[in-house]
Structure formats: C-alpha cells, structure tokens
Design a protein around this motif. Structure first.
Motif, PDB file in Angstrom:
ATOM      1  N   ASP A   1       0.822  -1.210   0.000  1.00  0.00           N
ATOM      2  CA  ASP A   1       0.000   0.000   0.000  1.00  0.00           C
ATOM      3  C   ASP A   1       0.853   1.256   0.000  1.00  0.00           C
ATOM      4  OD1 ASP A   1      -2.651  -0.998  -0.175  1.00  0.00           O
ATOM      5  OD2 ASP A   1      -2.510  -1.665   1.908  1.00  0.00           O
ATOM      6  N   GLY A   2       1.950   1.244   0.748  1.00  0.00           N
ATOM      7  CA  GLY A   2       2.850   2.393   0.748  1.00  0.00           C
ATOM      8  C   GLY A   2       3.476   2.617  -0.620  1.00  0.00           C
ATOM      9  N   ALA A   3       3.866   1.521  -1.265  1.00  0.00           N
ATOM     10  CA  ALA A   3       4.427   1.635  -2.613  1.00  0.00           C
ATOM     11  C   ALA A   3       3.381   2.193  -3.576  1.00  0.00           C
ATOM     12  CB  ALA A   3       4.934   0.281  -3.102  1.00  0.00           C
ATOM     13  N   LEU A   4       2.155   1.716  -3.470  1.00  0.00           N
ATOM     14  CA  LEU A   4       1.088   2.220  -4.347  1.00  0.00           C
ATOM     15  C   LEU A   4       0.779   3.687  -4.085  1.00  0.00           C
ATOM     16  CD1 LEU A   4      -1.245  -0.878  -4.525  1.00  0.00           C
ATOM     17  CD2 LEU A   4      -0.175   0.281  -6.473  1.00  0.00           C
ATOM     18  N   ASP A   5       0.823   4.106  -2.823  1.00  0.00           N
ATOM     19  CA  ASP A   5       0.614   5.531  -2.519  1.00  0.00           C
ATOM     20  C   ASP A   5       1.639   6.380  -3.255  1.00  0.00           C
ATOM     21  OD1 ASP A   5      -1.506   4.946  -0.779  1.00  0.00           O
ATOM     22  OD2 ASP A   5      -0.260   5.123   1.037  1.00  0.00           O
ATOM     23  N   LEU A   6       2.903   5.966  -3.185  1.00  0.00           N
ATOM     24  CA  LEU A   6       3.973   6.720  -3.846  1.00  0.00           C
ATOM     25  C   LEU A   6       3.839   6.630  -5.366  1.00  0.00           C
ATOM     26  CD1 LEU A   6       6.516   8.417  -3.717  1.00  0.00           C
ATOM     27  CD2 LEU A   6       7.832   6.292  -3.368  1.00  0.00           C
TER      28      LEU A   6
END
Length: 147
Positions: free
Chosen positions: A127-132
């Motif tokens: 999810d953090g990667a997708l946010d970025l």
C-alpha cells in the motif's frame, strides 16, 4: 507519448506503475513495463501487489513480466526507473546515439521526499508503494500535459 516503466523483476513496482498510469493518463499514452532481470519473464505481477492494486480499482491481471532491452530505446519516448540501480541497468543497455530520456519515477513527486520507489517485494509495504506510485503517476501526467 510512449512510456516504459522499469523495475528489477517487473512483478511489483513497474506493473503497478503501468496500471496506475493507465488509470491516471487514459488511452492517450502507450504504456508498458519491464524488468532489468529475467527471473520472472512471462509471469503475472506478484499476488500481493495484484491484490493491493485491485483494492484500489486497478487491474493488473492481464500484465506479464518481460525484460527491458536496448530496442526499448527506439520503441519508447520516455523510460522511467523505480530506483537508482534500475537507472544504472537501463543506461547500460542504451544504444550508442540514443537520446531517449530516462528518469526516476520519484522525480515526478518531489513533495514525497522519496528518492526511489521502495521495492514492496522486500519491504512488504504494498500500500505504501502504491501511494507513492500514485503520487508519481499524477506528477508525470501533469508534466506530460504541460509539454
């Protein structure tokens, strides 16, 4: 505009960037993704990344990993790497005389404070990667619209 997103294995970051950018930019751009390594050629994106993307309405199920090649410099107008190692590997493939621009994806989201897109295969933070990736995709779409 033809844009190629590149990460290490083409199963997490670059297919996610391809899927997100297709959603953000629509059909006006020709978008693809590839990996610098050949470990996963022909395989779909990593299950946890597909699931995290699907939860955001992004379908990665039709994508299959491939390896980046020197011919991609002729096929694409812009090549985007997820981290510095990817950029170095991409540049090693650059044919003599090619002027195709190669940039870090995070160049398009300087407000993120991140210099690279961390690999969620190792960090487990899909999810953090997708946010970025979403922030970078928005910035890239704005940059291409201003051209």
């Amino acid at each position: 505009m033809k844009v190629l997103f590149v990460c290490l294995g083409n199963i997490c970051r670059s297919p996610a960037a391809e899927g997100v950018f297709r959603t953000v930019a629509g059909a006006e751009h020709d978008i693809d993704s590839a990996g610098t390594a050949d470990w996963h050629v022909g395989k779909p994106p990593y299950g946890p990344m597909r699931e995290a993307a699907s939860a955001r309405g992004i379908d990665l199920s039709d994508l299959r990993a491939r390896q980046v090649s020197g011919s991609d410099f002729d096929r694409f107008d812009l090549i985007i790497g997820m981290d510095g190692s990817n950029l170095a590997d991409i540049e090693r493939l650059r044919p003599t005389g090619s002027a195709t621009p190669v940039h870090l994806f995070t160049d398009y989201a300087p407000q993120s404070g991140m210099s690279e897109v961390p690999d969620p295969y190792y960090t487990r933070d899909f999810d953090g990667a997708l946010d970025l990736i979403e922030a970078c995709a928005d910035g890239l779409a704005r940059a291409l619209a201003e051209r």
